[in-house]
Write a protein that holds these residues in place. Structure first.
Motif, short mmCIF file in Angstrom:
data_model
loop_
_atom_site.label_atom_id
_atom_site.label_comp_id
_atom_site.label_asym_id
_atom_site.label_seq_id
_atom_site.Cartn_x
_atom_site.Cartn_y
_atom_site.Cartn_z
N LEU A 160 -15.87 -62.41 40.47
CA LEU A 160 -14.69 -61.93 41.18
C LEU A 160 -14.67 -62.52 42.58
CD1 LEU A 160 -12.28 -59.98 40.85
CD2 LEU A 160 -13.74 -58.19 41.83
N ILE A 161 -13.51 -63.09 42.98
CA ILE A 161 -13.42 -63.86 44.21
C ILE A 161 -12.75 -63.04 45.31
CG2 ILE A 161 -12.50 -65.95 45.29
CD1 ILE A 161 -12.54 -67.28 42.54
N VAL A 162 -13.45 -62.91 46.44
CA VAL A 162 -12.95 -62.19 47.60
C VAL A 162 -12.30 -63.18 48.56
CG1 VAL A 162 -13.59 -60.73 49.56
CG2 VAL A 162 -14.82 -60.51 47.39
N GLY A 163 -11.18 -62.79 49.14
CA GLY A 163 -10.51 -63.63 50.13
C GLY A 163 -9.27 -62.93 50.65
N ALA A 164 -8.67 -63.49 51.68
CA ALA A 164 -7.58 -62.82 52.38
C ALA A 164 -6.41 -62.48 51.48
CB ALA A 164 -7.12 -63.67 53.56
#
Length: 306
Positions: A160-164
Motif C-alpha cells: 500500500l502506497i502512502v503519499g499526498a
C-alpha cells in the motif's frame, strides 16, 4: 537515455516524473490526452483498454517505466476490463519493447499479484503467487507476459502506497483522521507493510542507474516497519498536532457489522496482517528516502488543528 513513462499523470506517476526529471533523465510521457502544460515530450496513446500503436511511440526510447493500470475501481467493474488494461496492454507494450530492442523495462506491479488482502504469515520475495481477485490476477498475468518478452525486465511489487494524493483506503483513513471526533479503530491490531510514492520513485531511479543484468526479476517495495490502522491514524493526527483520539469496539461487534454491510473484505484490510520482507532491493543497497511518518504527514494538508 530517453525513458518512456506510462501512467505519468497518476498519483504514483507524478512522483516518478519528479524524481527522474530531477535526476536529469530525458523523459517521454505516455498520456491518454494532451496535458495543459507541456513540460516534457509526450506520446498520446489514448485508452489502454483499446489498441495502442506502441511501435511509433518507442522510437529513440531506451528504457520503459510502466505504471499505467487499473486499481481502485467501483464495485461491478467487469473483470475483463481489468485484464484488458492491466494485462493485455502490458503484453502489447512488452512485445513492442522486444521488437525495439529495449531491455530496460520496469513494471510497477503490486503485492496483490501474489497475495490477497491479508496473510497469516510474513511474505518473502519468493512467496508463491496466490492472487485472490481480478486486480491481483491481472497484475500477475502482466508480470508473466512482460518477463516472457523482455527477460531482463523487473516487476516491482509495492505494498500500500502512502503519499499526498493517495486514494483508496488510505485516502479514507486520512479523511477520517481530519474529523474532530474520536474514532473506533483502537481495537484494530492487524499490521500492514507500507511504502511511499517517493520511495517507489526512488527505487525506480535506483534501478535505472544500474545494469539491467543486475536487476532482480521481481522485488517487493516496502518499508521495514509495518503499521496498524490505529498507528496510521495516530501518525496522521500527530502530523496535525492532535492527539490520536482512538477507542476500541469489540471485535465481535465489528465483524457482525462488516458481515451485515457486505464489507467483510474491508474489515480484513483493516484488521488483517499483510507483512512483507523486502530483501532484494536492500541487498543491492537501496534504502527508502523518507520515513512513513513523513509520507503520512503529506496526507494532512495544512496540518489542520481541531
Amino acid at each position: 537515455m530517453t525513458i518512456l513513462i506510462t501512467g505519468a499523470s497518476g498519483f504514483l506517476g507524478r512522483a516518478v516524473v519528479e524524481r527522474l526529471a530531477h535526476a536529469g533523465w530525458p523523459l517521454r510521457l505516455a498520456l491518454r490526452r494532451a496535458p495543459a502544460e507541456a513540460r516534457f515530450e509526450t506520446a498520446l496513446i489514448g485508452d489502454l483498454a483499446g489498441p495502442v500503436a506502441w511501435d511509433a511511440h518507442l522510437a529513440g526510447i531506451t528504457a520503459i517505466v510502466h505504471l499505467a493500470g487499473l486499481a481502485h475501481q467501483p464495485p461491478g467493474t467487469p473483470d475483463r476490463l481489468m485484464f484488458q488494461v492491466n494485462t493485455d496492454a502490458s503484453d502489447a507494450l512488452a512485445r513492442a519493447a522486444a521488437r525495439a530492442g529495449i531491455s530496460r523495462f520496469i513494471h510497477i506491479s503490486s503485492v496483490r499479484a501474489i497475495v490477497g488482502p491479508s496473510s497469516p504469515v510474513a511474505l518473502g520475495e519468493d512467496a508463491a503467487a496466490m492472487p485472490t481477485d481480478a486486480y491481483g490476477r491481472s497484475k500477475h498475468a502482466a508480470e508473466l507476459a512482460i518477463a516472457a518478452h523482455v527477460p531482463q525486465s523487473v516487476n516491482l511489487r509495492p505494498t500500500l502506497i502512502v503519499g499526498a494524493a493517495a486514494g483508496g483506503n488510505l485516502g479514507r483513513l486520512a479523511r477520517a483522521a481530519r474529523l474532530a471526533v474520536p474514532l473506533p479503530v483502537g481495537g484494530f491490531h492487524g499490521r500492514r507493510s507500507l511504502t511511499t510514492d517517493r520511495s517507489v520513485a526512488a527505487a525506480i531511479g535506483f534501478l535505472l542507474a544500474r545494469d539491467p543484468a543486475d536487476w532482480p526479476r521481481s522485488a517487493l517495495v516496502a518499508h521495514d516497519r509495518p503499521l496498524s490502522v490505529a498507528e496510521i491514524i495516530a501518525a496522521l493526527r500527530g502530523a496535525a498536532g492532535r492527539a490520536p483520539g482512538l477507542f476500541p469496539l469489540p471485535a465481535t461487534l465489528m465483524r457482525a457489522g462488516a458481515r451485515l454491510s457486505g464489507r467483510r473484505e474491508a474489515l480484513e484490510r483493516l484488521d488483517g496482517d499483510l507483512i512483507v520482507q523486502p530483501t532484494r532491493l536492500a541487498a543491492l543497497g537501496f534504502a527508502p528516502p523518507e520515513t512513513l511518518e513523513q509520507a503520512l504527514a503529506r496526507l494532512m494538508p495544512g496540518r489542520e488543528r481541531s
